[in-house]
Design an enzyme around this catalytic site. Structure first.
Site, mmCIF file in Angstrom:
data_model
loop_
_atom_site.group_PDB
_atom_site.id
_atom_site.type_symbol
_atom_site.label_atom_id
_atom_site.label_comp_id
_atom_site.label_asym_id
_atom_site.label_seq_id
_atom_site.Cartn_x
_atom_site.Cartn_y
_atom_site.Cartn_z
ATOM 1 C CB SER A 130 -0.932 0.013 1.224
ATOM 2 O OG SER A 130 -0.172 -0.012 2.420
ATOM 3 C CB CYS A 175 17.139 6.329 -2.736
ATOM 4 S SG CYS A 175 17.006 7.414 -1.298
ATOM 5 N N GLY A 180 11.210 10.618 -0.536
ATOM 6 C CA GLY A 180 12.077 9.712 0.209
ATOM 7 C C GLY A 180 11.640 9.517 1.643
ATOM 8 C CG HIS A 237 16.843 11.521 -3.988
ATOM 9 N ND1 HIS A 237 15.677 12.139 -3.605
ATOM 10 C CD2 HIS A 237 17.036 10.492 -3.101
ATOM 11 C CE1 HIS A 237 15.177 11.511 -2.544
ATOM 12 N NE2 HIS A 237 15.987 10.516 -2.221
#
Length: 338
Positions: free
Chosen positions: A13, A132, A163, A245
């Site tokens: 989800s 990431c 993020g 990013h």
């Protein structure tokens, strides 16, 4: 890849989990049956996969022996609890949290950088997905590292609010709306206002004055490159951008290299889209958001250091920085080890 696999997405989800499911469909991953899992709070909803609505199941009730591959993106505490159970039942876990990244017997993998490390999944049936900001940096630096060596990395990140999760996206949007109406902005996700601002803190502060996010880039770079001698000096900054990013990177190479030499190796590297002219450069909003490549631009010789190279790197943190990298790990896994 004629074999098909029963696949779990834990955290189905959430933003990363939903993107994982989209990417599994986009890349025609050989899914025999998809099991979207979440906590009891989110169970009962549905996700779309291959033209059908699939019910999100409660992880507490799931029989892990049904699955061969599990993508985990529901937080470190959830991975700590369920990954060992899944692994013991024969499900190879690809974990997107930081829970197992620094365990010596768990491979930490970026397929464009160290795909050979996946072989060590047999140690515990767990593979860790890096942070990431580390992923996009090392995809860009791997060809330079191989060609010229790297002794030092200075990096400043400009990291989008996605993020931090869905709540952060909502907070940025809400703050922008209120401030533009002359109303005060309320901060819950971040310690200070994020709208029209930049915050030089991501995650908690460590004893050495760096944040945990910054130290992740240090530890993960050394582990993924297998090089304890490489020095990394990061500053991680949260910026009021929704997705994508950006990183300003200064390298010190072991062998001297000109900007054109660096562009030549980047041009041929997997997963990279290179912007070569000064006037053209990638940004998080106009290039990376919603796309898969790691974009590199502003490649230039450092005028202050004979072995210095500067570059600008952007990528979608939800896709390549999380969901896509996880699916790419699974693609190498089933290609080379099944």
């Amino acid at each position: 890849m004629s074999q098909e696999f029963n696949v779990v997405v834990l955290g189905a989800s959430g933003a990363v989990g939903q993107t994982m499911i989209e990417i599994l469909e986009e890349r025609n991953f050989p899914v025999a049956k998809l099991f979207p899992l979440a906590s009891s709070r989110s169970a009962g909803g549905t996700v779309s996969f291959n033209g059908k609505q699939v019910e999100i199941l409660d992880v507490d009730d799931f029989d892990w022996s049904q699955a061969q591959i599990g993508f985990f993106s529901a937080g470190g505490d959830v991975s700590e609890k369920w990954a060992p159970i899944a692994a013991e039942n024969g499900c190879v876990v690809i974990d997107n949290t930081s829970q197992f990244r620094y365990d010596n017997d768990v491979p930490l993998v970026i397929p464009e950088v160290n795909p050979e490390a996946i072989a060590d999944f047999r140690n515990r049936n767990i593979i860790a997905n890096p942070n990431c900001s580390t992923i996009q940096m090392l995809v860009a630096l791997k060809p330079i590292y191989d060609a010229f060596g790297i002794s030092r990395i200075n990096v400043a990140t400009y990291q989008s609010v996605s993020g931090s999760g869905k709540e952060a996206i909502t907070e940025l949007a809400g703050q922008c709306s209120k401030l533009l109406q002359g109303l005060p902005a309320e901060s819950k996700v971040y310690p200070k206002q994020i709208a029209f601002n930049v915050l030089p803190q991501i995650d908690k502060f460590m004893e050495n004055g760096y944040t945990k996010e910054e130290m992740k880039m240090v530890w993960e770079t050394q582990k993924i490159f297998g090089d304890d001698n490489i020095v990394v000096n990061p500053t991680a900054v949260r910026v009021p951008v929704f997705y994508g990013h950006s990183e300003a990177i200064h390298l010190e190479t072991i062998q001297p290299a000109e900007a054109e030499d660096v562009k030549a190796v980047l041009r041929e590297a997997p997963g990279i889209e290179l912007f070569e002219s000064n006037e053209e450069y990638p940004t998080a909003v106009t290039e990376s958001a919603g796309t898969d490549p790691v974009y590199v631009g502003r490649v230039r010789k450092d005028i202050s250091h004979s072995h210095g190279i500067n570059l600008w790197v952007v990528s979608d943190n939800i896709r390549k920085g999380a969901a896509l990298n996880s699916v790419q790990i699974a693609e190498v896994l089933i290609r080379d080890y099944y």
